[in-house]
Design an enzyme around this catalytic site. Structure first.
Site, short mmCIF file in Angstrom:
data_model
loop_
_atom_site.label_atom_id
_atom_site.label_comp_id
_atom_site.label_asym_id
_atom_site.label_seq_id
_atom_site.Cartn_x
_atom_site.Cartn_y
_atom_site.Cartn_z
N ASP A 1 -1.99 5.86 -5.21
CA ASP A 1 -2.21 4.97 -4.07
C ASP A 1 -2.60 3.56 -4.52
OD1 ASP A 1 -2.80 3.80 -1.66
OD2 ASP A 1 -4.42 5.17 -1.13
N TYR B 1 -7.83 3.43 8.81
CA TYR B 1 -7.90 3.13 7.38
C TYR B 1 -9.33 3.37 6.92
CZ TYR B 1 -3.46 0.54 7.53
OH TYR B 1 -2.15 0.17 7.67
N SER C 1 -0.06 4.22 2.79
CA SER C 1 0.17 4.14 4.23
C SER C 1 1.61 3.70 4.45
CB SER C 1 -0.81 3.16 4.90
OG SER C 1 -0.56 1.82 4.47
N TRP D 1 1.66 -4.29 9.30
CA TRP D 1 1.01 -5.00 10.39
C TRP D 1 0.30 -6.24 9.86
CZ3 TRP D 1 -4.19 -6.01 10.39
CH2 TRP D 1 -5.00 -5.21 9.57
N THR E 1 -5.79 1.89 -2.80
CA THR E 1 -7.16 2.34 -3.06
C THR E 1 -7.60 1.79 -4.41
OG1 THR E 1 -6.98 4.37 -1.75
CG2 THR E 1 -8.64 4.35 -3.47
N ASN F 1 2.81 1.76 7.55
CA ASN F 1 3.08 0.72 8.56
C ASN F 1 2.91 -0.68 8.00
OD1 ASN F 1 1.98 3.21 10.23
ND2 ASN F 1 3.17 1.95 11.64
N ASP G 1 0.81 -1.21 0.00
CA ASP G 1 0.00 0.00 0.00
C ASP G 1 0.85 1.27 0.00
OD1 ASP G 1 -1.99 1.89 0.37
OD2 ASP G 1 -2.30 1.41 2.49
#
Length: 384
Positions: free
Chosen positions: A279, A139, A99, A103, A282, A101, A96
């Protein structure tokens, strides 16, 4: 044999005396819309989860009552496989660029969404290091919470040691329960990373694990295979002509300045310039409601659930996004199918935040895209 038809887990290209150049295949999986419809939950989900793509970038706009934790919305999802820990524990993640991070679900997660996805178990990894830090990320119209830890992350043939990542403890709502991927690997800038966690690609650059401080993306169309993200290099066989370099206007998301949006030579949006974010996380292409309404009017679609006959898509005019003085035509027929009575969605969504546009997968899959951290720029090139 055409390489787009070859299925492989990893393709590793070596440069003499240089670090690895890694291609990670991406899979285009069954959409959330299809999964929800098969379970008889689509209509109820759409009523309870109003969608605002701008809330990914402006969390104060989020609907606190909604339960959709990701902006990658319903129709197109590209994801790949990474591993974490020693021995390796595998996870599918969205790569992505919107963003920062990394996780994944963990054994500490109490949400229903974690019960049918791979969960990281720190006790099974000899290289895991715990921290006392917490993590909370917004998000789209939902969120995730968890804790941060360090471990070895394998992305293709790259061994990213001492990588900080999130272990989810809550993933509210039904979206992630039916999503075909486990977590998120953010590829935006450290400036927007929650809890100040170092992004994966920054760690790769800091450790000298990539040949160049850039990565590139190819997203296949329709049901074709072959999508990938390549870390440390560019595959020129996937595009024709030259790479068109565009400077970033902000080092947060991959944000650029657009000159205009036109159809049939007429400016229909972004007159005098506007900002756009490229992005991969998206699905749709979002813009101000006035511009999106103009586009939908041109193609004979309406706002709301924007439907148009799939058979009419090939005869529709191009939308031309002019960026840094260069025209980038976008074919409207390359959009997602609703799978209902031959109807397709236009692939466009309205947002109204300071004239911002989000160039998601509907746009990206029509170009080869390079994200250059060394020079803070992106490049777009026509597909081969």
């Amino acid at each position: 044999m055409n390489k787009r038809l070859v299925y492989c887990l990893f393709v590793i290209e070596w440069s003499l005396s240089l670090p690895l150049l890694i291609r990670v295949p991406l899979q285009k999986g069954k959409s959330l819309r299809q999964n929800l419809k098969e379970h008889g939950l689509l209509e109820d989900f759409l009523k309870k989860n109003p969608y605002n793509p701008a809330s990914k970038y402006f969390p104060n706009l989020a609907n606190d009552a909604a339960s959709e934790p990701l902006t990658n919305y319903m129709d197109m999802e590209y994801y790949g496989t990474i591993s974490i820990g020693t021995p390796a524990q595998d996870f599918t993640v969205i790569f992505d660029t919107g963003s920062s991070n990394l996780w994944v679900p963990s054994v500490y997660c109490s949400s229903a969404a974690c019960t049918n996805h791979n969960r990281f178990n720190p006790s099974d990894s000899s290289t895991y290091e715990a921290t006392s830090q917490s993590l909370s990320i917004q998000y789209g119209t939902g969120s995730m919470t968890g804790i941060l830890g360090y471990d070895t992350v394998q992305v293709g043939g790259i061994e990213d040691t001492n990588q900080i990542f999130g272990l989810s403890e809550t993933e509210p709502g039904s979206f992630f329960y039916y999503a075909p991927f486990d977590g998120i690997l953010g590829l935006a800038f450290p400036s927007i990373s929650s809890s100040g966690a170092t992004p994966v690609f920054d760690n790769m650059m800091n450790e000298g694990l990539v040949s160049e401080d850039l990565f590139s993306v190819y997203l296949s169309s329709d049901e074709q295979s072959g999508s990938f993200v390549m870390f440390g290099g560019i595959d020129s066989s996937y595009y024709s002509g030259s790479l068109n370099w565009i400077p970033l206007s902000a080092e947060t998301y991959w944000e650029i300045t657009m000159d205009s949006v036109t159809m049939n030579g007429e400016t229909i949006a972004c007159s005098g310039g506007c900002q756009a974010i490229i992005d991969t996380g998206t699905s749709l292409l979002a813009g101000p409601s006035t511009g999106i309404s103009s586009i939908n009017s041109y193609i004979g679609a309406s706002d709301g659930t924007v439907r148009i006959s799939c058979s009419a898509m090939s005869s529709l005019p191009y939308i031309v996004f002019t960026i840094n003085g260069i025209e980038f035509p976008t074919q409207i027929h390359k959009v997602s199918s609703l799978g209902e009575s031959g109807s397709c969605t236009s692939g466009f969504e309205s947002i109204d935040v300071d004239g911002l546009w989000i160039l998601g997968d509907v746009f990206i899959r029509q170009y080869y895209v390079v994200f250059d951290r060394a020079n803070n720029q992106v490049a777009l090139a026509s597909l081969a």
